[in-house]
Design a protein around this motif. Structure first.
Motif, mmCIF file in Angstrom:
data_model
loop_
_atom_site.group_PDB
_atom_site.id
_atom_site.type_symbol
_atom_site.label_atom_id
_atom_site.label_comp_id
_atom_site.label_asym_id
_atom_site.label_seq_id
_atom_site.Cartn_x
_atom_site.Cartn_y
_atom_site.Cartn_z
ATOM 1 N N ALA A 1 53.325 46.596 35.741
ATOM 2 C CA ALA A 1 52.181 45.756 35.362
ATOM 3 C C ALA A 1 52.529 44.299 35.630
ATOM 4 C CB ALA A 1 51.844 45.962 33.893
ATOM 5 N N ILE A 2 51.708 43.662 36.465
ATOM 6 C CA ILE A 2 52.009 42.293 36.888
ATOM 7 C C ILE A 2 50.778 41.413 36.651
ATOM 8 C CG2 ILE A 2 52.624 40.850 38.895
ATOM 9 C CD1 ILE A 2 53.886 43.427 40.123
ATOM 10 N N SER A 3 51.020 40.198 36.247
ATOM 11 C CA SER A 3 49.903 39.245 36.153
ATOM 12 C C SER A 3 50.158 38.128 37.168
ATOM 13 C CB SER A 3 49.795 38.693 34.721
ATOM 14 O OG SER A 3 50.157 37.336 34.679
ATOM 15 N N SER A 4 49.119 37.381 37.503
ATOM 16 C CA SER A 4 49.280 36.331 38.518
ATOM 17 C C SER A 4 50.305 35.289 38.087
ATOM 18 C CB SER A 4 47.936 35.674 38.814
ATOM 19 O OG SER A 4 47.508 34.949 37.688
ATOM 20 N N LYS A 5 50.511 35.189 36.757
ATOM 21 C CA LYS A 5 51.489 34.214 36.260
ATOM 22 C C LYS A 5 52.936 34.626 36.583
ATOM 23 C CE LYS A 5 48.142 33.048 32.834
ATOM 24 N NZ LYS A 5 47.183 34.131 33.084
ATOM 25 N N SER B 1 42.686 35.261 37.534
ATOM 26 C CA SER B 1 44.039 34.805 37.199
ATOM 27 C C SER B 1 44.629 35.483 35.965
ATOM 28 C CB SER B 1 44.061 33.286 37.044
ATOM 29 O OG SER B 1 43.167 32.913 36.034
ATOM 30 N N ASN B 2 43.790 35.941 35.045
ATOM 31 C CA ASN B 2 44.397 36.618 33.882
ATOM 32 C C ASN B 2 44.314 38.144 33.937
ATOM 33 O OD1 ASN B 2 41.692 36.379 33.556
ATOM 34 N ND2 ASN B 2 41.804 35.036 31.756
ATOM 35 N N ASP B 3 43.959 38.696 35.088
ATOM 36 C CA ASP B 3 43.964 40.160 35.239
ATOM 37 C C ASP B 3 45.410 40.675 35.304
ATOM 38 O OD1 ASP B 3 41.235 40.324 35.327
ATOM 39 O OD2 ASP B 3 41.097 40.459 37.527
ATOM 40 N N ILE B 4 45.570 41.923 34.872
ATOM 41 C CA ILE B 4 46.868 42.603 35.016
ATOM 42 C C ILE B 4 46.686 43.711 36.062
ATOM 43 C CG2 ILE B 4 48.671 43.942 33.815
ATOM 44 C CD1 ILE B 4 48.399 41.180 32.591
ATOM 45 N N PHE B 5 47.536 43.713 37.068
ATOM 46 C CA PHE B 5 47.391 44.761 38.085
ATOM 47 C C PHE B 5 48.682 45.545 38.257
ATOM 48 C CE2 PHE B 5 49.778 43.042 41.674
ATOM 49 C CZ PHE B 5 49.862 41.689 41.366
ATOM 50 N N LYS B 6 48.517 46.759 38.730
ATOM 51 C CA LYS B 6 49.661 47.639 38.954
ATOM 52 C C LYS B 6 49.432 48.401 40.257
ATOM 53 C CE LYS B 6 51.252 50.117 35.294
ATOM 54 N NZ LYS B 6 51.243 51.285 34.366
ATOM 55 N N ILE B 7 50.350 48.239 41.220
ATOM 56 C CA ILE B 7 50.214 48.986 42.475
ATOM 57 C C ILE B 7 50.617 50.428 42.194
ATOM 58 C CG2 ILE B 7 51.001 49.191 44.858
ATOM 59 C CD1 ILE B 7 51.770 46.167 44.690
ATOM 60 N N LEU B 8 49.745 51.397 42.534
ATOM 61 C CA LEU B 8 50.065 52.799 42.254
ATOM 62 C C LEU B 8 50.727 53.439 43.484
ATOM 63 C CD1 LEU B 8 46.806 53.677 40.317
ATOM 64 C CD2 LEU B 8 49.042 53.085 39.354
ATOM 65 N N ASN B 9 49.936 53.805 44.478
ATOM 66 C CA ASN B 9 50.500 54.385 45.710
ATOM 67 C C ASN B 9 49.418 54.429 46.775
ATOM 68 O OD1 ASN B 9 52.381 55.390 47.444
ATOM 69 N ND2 ASN B 9 52.954 57.124 46.149
ATOM 70 N N CYS B 10 49.704 55.141 47.849
ATOM 71 C CA CYS B 10 48.706 55.270 48.907
ATOM 72 C C CYS B 10 48.177 56.691 48.931
ATOM 73 C CB CYS B 10 49.324 54.914 50.252
ATOM 74 S SG CYS B 10 49.926 53.222 50.242
#
Ligand SMILES: [Zn+2]
Length: 467
Positions: free
Chosen positions: A427-431, A395-404
């Motif tokens: 950069a997105i967090s679950s919150k 829940s406190n991870d930060i994720f970023k979609i890059l590409n395919c």
């Protein structure tokens, strides 16, 4: 001190009853993930009483039986016990066919048929009958049974809406008394019909007297009820709802109504909700690809593979937990759940709840422009998942979609994240995700879709664990 003791007693009572309720419903599944899957559910009442055994779906195209047996499996018993086999003829049910390896309701004899594919199931069914005090074998049949000829659909030769027995009198060794089945059966049916407003749907009690040597129903001497009566002298009923009733829901309702009245007749006490019958639907199906990658897809999705990639159905996520099957058409079994398929050619697979189709997927070759991998940064570290894969984060991870992998500029859309320009490279967090767009609004699973010029070509799930 007295107050504390009182509270303590209440707490002990709650713990004991939770323990109790956990133990009173037991489900066992035999021959799992095969065409002969046999689920046996035992519900034991708090108070001792007779045990009612119910067989649903001995004929695979008689949905009133197996659909209502599943509703019955949610009964709370106060007195007496239930043993329910919701899907006796599992392969028949999946294909909506009365029988696959011959009529299962003609295999209750003393003869052993070890080469019959149903043999191992038959052994268990006979064993269950030996445990019962009362037995019901559920069916659906055409028309409406009536004592006198009224019309083509309402006459003595029709089986629908009837409660059938093999004899009018038995001496029950278990209950240690003579039972007048004729009067018991008529009483049950009177109680049933009193609750059915439409007299066209009324039931008839029908004693076929198949135990007599000059019976017209000689064939019934191989049936489950005949077996129960002659071997164990227990009251045994063939319960038939009509195939001509206007809806499945009504068949279920009538099956349960008769079962309730039978339970009341024999002193079983219960709580049963009969109004619950949700339409089956598929949320998604989970596969394991090449023994490592998780893939989750909705119905009508193409799963792209390389030749010799392996794939196996691992979990069917539906609003029902029972009677689900996965069938790769023209390959191995009717239920290929958990069977590893090595990809050689394009194939289609069906997902069913009992006989009801709830989804399909296709295994296809990768195309040049297919997405194979999706790159995502989690806490500044790049990771990859397959198309239709699962991104598992905390829940406190930060994720970023890059590409395919194929570098095409796709449009990523996270359902529950508000951004019109697409959701990659942020950069997105679950919150930051809106819970109301998550699966069942629970905030654990979010869906991401990938578009190429407004055409949906892939996606993945974000699964968030709290720690
Ligand atoms: Zn039948």
């Amino acid at each position: 001190m007295i107050i504390i003791m009182k509270q303590f007693k209440i707490i002990v009572f709650i713990i004991l009853s939770l323990f109790f309720f956990n133990k009173i419903i037991k489900a066992e599944i035999h021959f799992k993930n095969t065409d002969f899957e046999l689920e046996i559910i035992r519900i034991n009442g708090k108070e001792k009483g007779p045990t009612l055994l119910v067989f649903g779906g001995i004929h695979g195209d008689e949905e009133g039986g197996y659909s209502s047996a599943e509703v019955l499996a949610k009964t709370i018993m106060y007195k007496g016990n239930l043993i329910i086999v919701p899907r006796v003829n599992y392969a028949g049910i999946m294909h909506y066919r009365r029988e696959i390896y011959g009529d299962m309701n003609r295999k209750f004899t003393d003869k052993e048929y070890p080469n019959d594919p149903d043999h191992k199931v038959m052994v268990m069914l006979k064993e269950l009958i030996s445990e019962a005090d009362i037995f019901i074998n559920q069916h659906d049949a055409f028309g409406f049974h009536r004592k006198k000829y009224i019309s083509k659909s309402y006459n003595p030769f029709r089986y629908g809406q009837s409660l059938i027995v093999d004899t009018g009198k038995i001496f029950s060794k278990k209950l240690n008394k003579e039972l007048n089945i004729d009067s018991i059966g008529n009483r049950i049916i009177n109680n049933v019909n009193a609750e059915i407003k439409n007299s066209k749907h009324h039931f008839c009690f029908w004693n076929q007297n198949s135990i007599s040597t000059n019976t017209k129903f000689k064939d019934m001497q191989k049936s489950a009820t005949y077996y129960a009566v002659t071997r164990y002298s227990i009251p045994a009923f063939g319960l038939e709802t009509s195939k001509n009733l206007p809806s499945s829901k009504l068949k279920i309702k009538y099956q349960l109504l008769v079962i309730k009245k039978i339970m009341e007749e024999f002193g079983l006490e219960y709580k049963l909700k009969t109004d619950r019958f949700d339409k089956p639907s598929l949320y998604w199906i989970e596969f394991i690809k090449n023994s490592k990658d998780i893939i989750r897809v909705n119905s009508n999705t193409n799963i792209r593979l390389n030749i010799n990639d392996t794939i196996k159905a691992n979990k069917i996520h539906s609003n029902y937990g029972m009677g689900l099957s996965f069938d790769i058409l023209n390959w191995k079994n009717s239920n290929d759940f958990n069977n590893e398929y090595s990809f050689t050619q394009e194939r289609t697979a069906f997902i069913r709840k009992n006989h009801i189709f709830i989804g399909k997927v296709r295994f296809k070759k990768f195309k040049k422009d297919s997405i194979r991998k999706i790159f995502i940064e989690v806490n500044n570290k790049t990771t990859s998942i397959p198309n239709w894969g699962v991104l598992k984060i905390k829940s406190n991870d930060i994720f970023k979609i890059l590409n395919c992998d194929n570098k095409t500029k796709y449009y990523f859309d996270i359902r529950g994240y508000n951004n019109r320009k697409g959701d990659s490279k942020i950069a997105i967090s679950s919150k930051d995700l809106l819970k109301k767009y998550s699966f069942k609004r629970e905030g654990n699973i979010y869906f991401v879709k990938i578009y190429n010029k407004s055409i949906l070509i892939g996606g993945f799930q974000i699964e968030i664990s709290s720690k």
